[in-house]
Scaffold this motif. Structure first.
Motif, PDB file in Angstrom:
ATOM      1  N   ASN A  74      10.492  -0.161   5.205  1.00 47.04           N
ATOM      2  CA  ASN A  74       9.258  -0.838   5.593  1.00 47.04           C
ATOM      3  C   ASN A  74       9.492  -1.811   6.750  1.00 47.04           C
ATOM      4  OD1 ASN A  74       6.422  -1.386   5.224  1.00 47.04           O
ATOM      5  ND2 ASN A  74       7.053  -3.360   4.385  1.00 47.04           N
ATOM      6  N   PHE A  75      10.562  -2.593   6.661  1.00 47.84           N
ATOM      7  CA  PHE A  75      10.900  -3.536   7.723  1.00 47.84           C
ATOM      8  C   PHE A  75      11.111  -2.780   9.038  1.00 47.84           C
ATOM      9  CE2 PHE A  75      14.357  -6.185   9.781  1.00 47.84           C
ATOM     10  CZ  PHE A  75      13.509  -7.184  10.224  1.00 47.84           C
ATOM     11  N   LYS A  77       9.825   0.070   9.945  1.00 43.27           N
ATOM     12  CA  LYS A  77       8.522   0.527  10.462  1.00 43.27           C
ATOM     13  C   LYS A  77       7.804  -0.603  11.193  1.00 43.27           C
ATOM     14  CE  LYS A  77       7.393   4.053   7.034  1.00 43.27           C
ATOM     15  NZ  LYS A  77       6.498   4.375   5.909  1.00 43.27           N
ATOM     16  N   ILE A  78       7.805  -1.782  10.609  1.00 39.69           N
ATOM     17  CA  ILE A  78       7.073  -2.915  11.174  1.00 39.69           C
ATOM     18  C   ILE A  78       7.663  -3.366  12.508  1.00 39.69           C
ATOM     19  CG2 ILE A  78       6.521  -5.356  10.804  1.00 39.69           C
ATOM     20  CD1 ILE A  78       6.116  -4.579   7.823  1.00 39.69           C
ATOM     21  N   ILE A  79       8.992  -3.351  12.621  1.00 43.39           N
ATOM     22  CA  ILE A  79       9.606  -3.812  13.871  1.00 43.39           C
ATOM     23  C   ILE A  79       9.882  -2.669  14.852  1.00 43.39           C
ATOM     24  CG2 ILE A  79      10.583  -5.862  12.773  1.00 43.39           C
ATOM     25  CD1 ILE A  79      13.370  -4.452  12.983  1.00 43.39           C
ATOM     26  N   GLY A  80       9.511  -1.455  14.462  1.00 39.81           N
ATOM     27  CA  GLY A  80       9.706  -0.307  15.354  1.00 39.81           C
ATOM     28  C   GLY A  80      11.144   0.164  15.433  1.00 39.81           C
ATOM     29  N   TYR A 162      10.538 -13.921  10.084  1.00 40.94           N
ATOM     30  CA  TYR A 162       9.891 -12.790   9.426  1.00 40.94           C
ATOM     31  C   TYR A 162       9.637 -13.183   7.979  1.00 40.94           C
ATOM     32  CZ  TYR A 162       8.868  -8.051   8.001  1.00 40.94           C
ATOM     33  OH  TYR A 162       8.240  -6.936   7.531  1.00 40.94           O
ATOM     34  N   GLN A 166       5.214 -11.324   3.063  1.00 38.30           N
ATOM     35  CA  GLN A 166       3.943 -10.933   3.676  1.00 38.30           C
ATOM     36  C   GLN A 166       4.071  -9.759   4.632  1.00 38.30           C
ATOM     37  OE1 GLN A 166       1.004 -12.413   2.867  1.00 38.30           O
ATOM     38  NE2 GLN A 166       2.204 -13.534   1.359  1.00 38.30           N
ATOM     39  N   ASN A 167       5.331  -9.363   4.936  1.00 41.49           N
ATOM     40  CA  ASN A 167       5.586  -8.292   5.898  1.00 41.49           C
ATOM     41  C   ASN A 167       4.930  -8.560   7.243  1.00 41.49           C
ATOM     42  OD1 ASN A 167       7.249  -6.654   4.292  1.00 41.49           O
ATOM     43  ND2 ASN A 167       5.461  -5.861   3.233  1.00 41.49           N
ATOM     44  N   GLN A 168       5.108  -9.777   7.730  1.00 37.56           N
ATOM     45  CA  GLN A 168       4.594 -10.073   9.060  1.00 37.56           C
ATOM     46  C   GLN A 168       5.644 -10.821   9.853  1.00 37.56           C
ATOM     47  OE1 GLN A 168       0.999 -12.155   8.276  1.00 37.56           O
ATOM     48  NE2 GLN A 168       2.003 -13.987   7.544  1.00 37.56           N
ATOM     49  N   LYS A 169       5.644 -10.580  11.139  1.00 43.33           N
ATOM     50  CA  LYS A 169       6.637 -11.164  12.023  1.00 43.33           C
ATOM     51  C   LYS A 169       5.955 -12.151  12.960  1.00 43.33           C
ATOM     52  CE  LYS A 169       7.788  -8.706  15.500  1.00 43.33           C
ATOM     53  NZ  LYS A 169       8.312  -7.861  16.550  1.00 43.33           N
TER      54      LYS A 169
END
Length: 174
Positions: A74-75, A77-80, A162, A166-169
């Motif tokens: 998941n991490f 995916k979020i940071i590409g 990070y 919340q899975n937000q950066k």
């Protein structure tokens, strides 16, 4: 310049970064660390550090509190970062100048080209004190998150906070 434990501790002192030092047997596992921390009554939040790479050979260091759950898929995916996984000890030594078991945000002093992207768990910044290794796993230092940020500023190190809950950066430029 490659810093050893003695040099990084001197660097911290010279730059007025306050810490308390605890020497102990080398720690290779979390279980060993927890036992030593309890026996020495070391204060502060325990920090774990993950040295990672992706399919495009990008490198990452993640520093988080020990109880923070990190979902690499998941991490990534979020940071590409496709195919995010642990990097090997050769890359660790080449870029951060430390051995497995001694990974620490202080090792970023060796990454002068900022090849390794640094992600700091937002929860670390909420702690009164944190525990990290000073480039070797036979010593733990306790310092404040503010002093860690001061160190990053001194070495002109960019980083991202990070929030793994919340899975937000949130990027923070220094």
């Amino acid at each position: 310049m490659i810093f050893a434990k003695k040099q990084i501790l001197q660097y911290l002192q010279t730059n007025h970064i306050t810490y308390k030092l605890y020497e102990h047997a080398p720690l290779m596992t979390v279980e060993q660390g927890l036992a030593i921390i309890a026996s020495l009554n070391i204060p502060g939040a325990i920090i774990k550090n993950l040295f990672l790479k992706d399919d495009h050979k990008n490198l990452y260091l993640v520093s988080a509190t020990i109880d923070t759950r990190i979902d690499l898929k998941n991490f990534g995916k979020i940071i590409g970062a496709k195919g995010l996984r642990f990097a090997d000890s050769t890359l660790l030594m080449q870029h951060l100048g430390v051995q497995p078991g001694s990974v620490t945000p202080l090792a970023l002093i060796h990454d002068t080209t900022q090849t390794v992207q640094f992600f700091l768990d937002a929860n670390v910044l909420k702690q009164e004190h944190i525990q990290i290794h000073p480039l070797q796993n036979d010593t733990t230092i306790v310092l404040t998150p503010i002093d860690l940020l001061k160190f990053l500023n001194l070495i002109k190190r960019s980083y991202h906070t990070y929030d793994f809950t919340q899975n937000q950066k949130n990027a923070i430029a220094l």
